[in-house]
Enzyme design. Sequence first.
Site, PDB file in Angstrom:
ATOM      1  N   TYR A   1       0.812  -1.217   0.000  1.00 55.47           N
ATOM      2  CA  TYR A   1       0.000   0.000   0.000  1.00 55.47           C
ATOM      3  C   TYR A   1       0.846   1.269   0.000  1.00 55.47           C
ATOM      4  O   TYR A   1       0.294   2.375  -0.045  1.00 55.47           O
ATOM      5  CB  TYR A   1      -0.910   0.044   1.228  1.00 55.47           C
ATOM      6  CG  TYR A   1      -1.969  -1.015   1.204  1.00 55.47           C
ATOM      7  CD1 TYR A   1      -1.629  -2.345   1.407  1.00 55.47           C
ATOM      8  CD2 TYR A   1      -3.290  -0.700   0.968  1.00 55.47           C
ATOM      9  CE1 TYR A   1      -2.581  -3.330   1.372  1.00 55.47           C
ATOM     10  CE2 TYR A   1      -4.250  -1.694   0.932  1.00 55.47           C
ATOM     11  CZ  TYR A   1      -3.894  -2.999   1.133  1.00 55.47           C
ATOM     12  OH  TYR A   1      -4.838  -3.979   1.097  1.00 55.47           O
TER      13      TYR A   1
ATOM     14  N   LYS B   1       3.101 -14.072   5.751  1.00 58.24           N
ATOM     15  CA  LYS B   1       3.280 -15.025   4.659  1.00 58.24           C
ATOM     16  C   LYS B   1       4.796 -15.244   4.502  1.00 58.24           C
ATOM     17  O   LYS B   1       5.363 -15.142   3.411  1.00 58.24           O
ATOM     18  CB  LYS B   1       2.631 -14.438   3.386  1.00 58.24           C
ATOM     19  CG  LYS B   1       2.514 -15.375   2.240  1.00 58.24           C
ATOM     20  CD  LYS B   1       1.472 -16.453   2.407  1.00 58.24           C
ATOM     21  CE  LYS B   1       1.539 -17.420   1.241  1.00 58.24           C
ATOM     22  NZ  LYS B   1       0.950 -18.721   1.514  1.00 58.24           N
TER      23      LYS B   1
ATOM     24  N   ASP C   1      -2.570 -17.817   4.991  1.00 55.65           N
ATOM     25  CA  ASP C   1      -3.598 -18.672   4.377  1.00 55.65           C
ATOM     26  C   ASP C   1      -4.180 -19.644   5.404  1.00 55.65           C
ATOM     27  O   ASP C   1      -5.394 -19.861   5.472  1.00 55.65           O
ATOM     28  CB  ASP C   1      -3.069 -19.406   3.140  1.00 55.65           C
ATOM     29  CG  ASP C   1      -1.660 -19.923   3.308  1.00 55.65           C
ATOM     30  OD1 ASP C   1      -0.847 -19.254   3.979  1.00 55.65           O
ATOM     31  OD2 ASP C   1      -1.355 -20.998   2.787  1.00 55.65           O
TER      32      ASP C   1
ATOM     33  N   ASP D   1      -5.896  -6.398   5.702  1.00 54.54           N
ATOM     34  CA  ASP D   1      -7.043  -6.026   4.881  1.00 54.54           C
ATOM     35  C   ASP D   1      -7.932  -7.248   4.661  1.00 54.54           C
ATOM     36  O   ASP D   1      -9.142  -7.234   4.922  1.00 54.54           O
ATOM     37  CB  ASP D   1      -6.500  -5.493   3.537  1.00 54.54           C
ATOM     38  CG  ASP D   1      -7.532  -4.694   2.768  1.00 54.54           C
ATOM     39  OD1 ASP D   1      -8.687  -4.615   3.232  1.00 54.54           O
ATOM     40  OD2 ASP D   1      -7.200  -4.165   1.700  1.00 54.54           O
TER      41      ASP D   1
END
Length: 420
Positions: free
Chosen positions: A159, A229, A283, A307
Site C-alpha cells: 500500500y 506469509k 492462508d 485487509d
Amino acid sequence: MSYDIADAPEDGEVITLADEETGELDVPENPIIPIIHGDGIGTDVGPAAQTVLDAAAEATGRDIAWMRVYAGESARDKYDENLPDETVEAIREHRVAIKGPLTTPVGSGFRSLNVALRQTLDLYANVRPTYHLDGVPSPVKEPGEMDMVSFRENTEDVYAGIEWEAGTDDAEKVREFVEDEMGFDEKIHDGPVGLGLKPISEYGSKRLIRQAIEYALANDRDSVTLVHKGNIMKFTEAAFRDWGYELADEEYGEETITEDELWEEYDGEAPDDKLVVKDRIADNMLQQLLTRTTDYDVLAMPNLNGDYLSDSAGAQIGGLGIAPGINFGDGRALAEPVHGSAPKHAGQDKVNPTAMILSGREMLDYLGWSDAGDLVRDAVEEQIASGRVTYDLERQRDGATKLATSEFADEVVERIHDLA
Ligand code: NAP
C-alpha cells in the site's frame, strides 16, 4: 489554533498529552471532539452516532463538545477542496476524533481521503474489534465464538504506493536494475510488466506490534498472533514475524511467553499473568478463523494480510452495517466504521448506524471512558436483540420490525437511559 469555518465550541476543553513516551492522554470531562459526518450515508449515520454517544457521555457524568469538521463532499461545498488543512489540523490538535465514510472515485479523480487522513496524521494502526452481538444474523453456526481484535499496519507494505506502470520507461529502468545489477535475471517475464515495491520496515512493524501487545495487556487478552506469509516472502513477511518476537522478548519479556514456551514450560495452559505471542501463516489463518475461532484473540498483521483477514472476520459476525473500527497513532486516534458511503442509500434515513455507533464506543474506550463505552455496547445489543432494527437486519430475520436510522438511534438512547 483558530479555525475559519470549523470553530471549536466554547464550552469544551482540549485533550492534551500527559506522557510523551507512552502517548497517555489527559482527558477533561468535557473534551472537544472533531467529527466528520462523511459522504453518502455518512449524513445519516453521523448524526445518529452523535446522539447515542452524547447520551452515553451524559449518563456517565461527562459532556462531549463536538466540533463539526468537513472532508469530501461537505468540504467541497464549504472550502472548494476535498481535505482542507483546518480539518487535518483540528484532528491533530484535538487528538481524538470520529469520522463517517468518505467516497473515493474508482480509477481516476482524487486519491482516497481516508488513506490521506491516516497517512497525514500518522495513524499507523487500523484496529477492528470483531465480536458478535446477540440477534445479528451470521453465516456461521457459532458467531458468538468470535471475540477478536485485528491490528493492521496502515502505512507500508504494497500500500506504500511505490509502483511503476507496465510499458513505461520507469518500469523498464527498474527491470534493468533488478536484472542487471541485482542479478535476478530469470524471474521477470519478457514484455510489458508492472512492478511494485513492498516495504516492510523494522520501525513500522515494531510500532504496530507494540500497539497490539499494549492493547492485549491493558484489556486482559490471552494472546497476540502475528499473521504473515513468511514462508514465501522471507525478507518482508518473515521479518515482520521475527521483529514481533524480538520486540515481545526485549520489551515485554516479563509479561509474554511464546507458544513453544507455553507447551515446554506450562503444558499448554498459560498462567493468568502471561500473554502468549504466537504466529500463523496467513492462508492457514484464514481457515483457522472459521475452524478454530476461539484460539485467536488479538491479531497483528502487515497491511495486506490485515485487509483480507479483518474483512473476512467481519463477515463472520454480521458484515458491514455492524463492523466498527478505529485508527491509532501515538497519542492520537480516529474512529471510523469499516463500511463506505453506500451512495445508493444516502440521505434516506434508512441504513444501519451500528458500525458508526460502535466505532464511537471504541473512541470512548480510548478516552478511558469504558463505562460509557460498555453502556453503548449493551444498549445496541439489547436493541438488536429486540428485533427492532434497520432494513439490512430486518430482511434477514423473521418477525423483525424495520426502523429508520434515526428511530433506531433514538431507541438506543432510551435504552442507555434505562441501563444507566
Ligand atoms: P459500501 O459503501 O460499504 O456499501 C456496500 C454495501 O454494503 C451497501 O450497498 C449496503 O448493502 C451495505 N452497507 C454498507 N454500509 C451499510 C450500513 N451502514 N447499513 C446497512 N448496509 C450497509 O461499499 P462500496 O459501495 O464499495 O463503496 C462506496 C464508496 O465508499 C466508495 O467510494 C468507497 O471508496 C468508499 N469507502 C469508504 C470507506 C471509508 O470511508 N473508510 C470504506 C470503504 C469504502 P445493500 O445495498 O446490499 O443493502
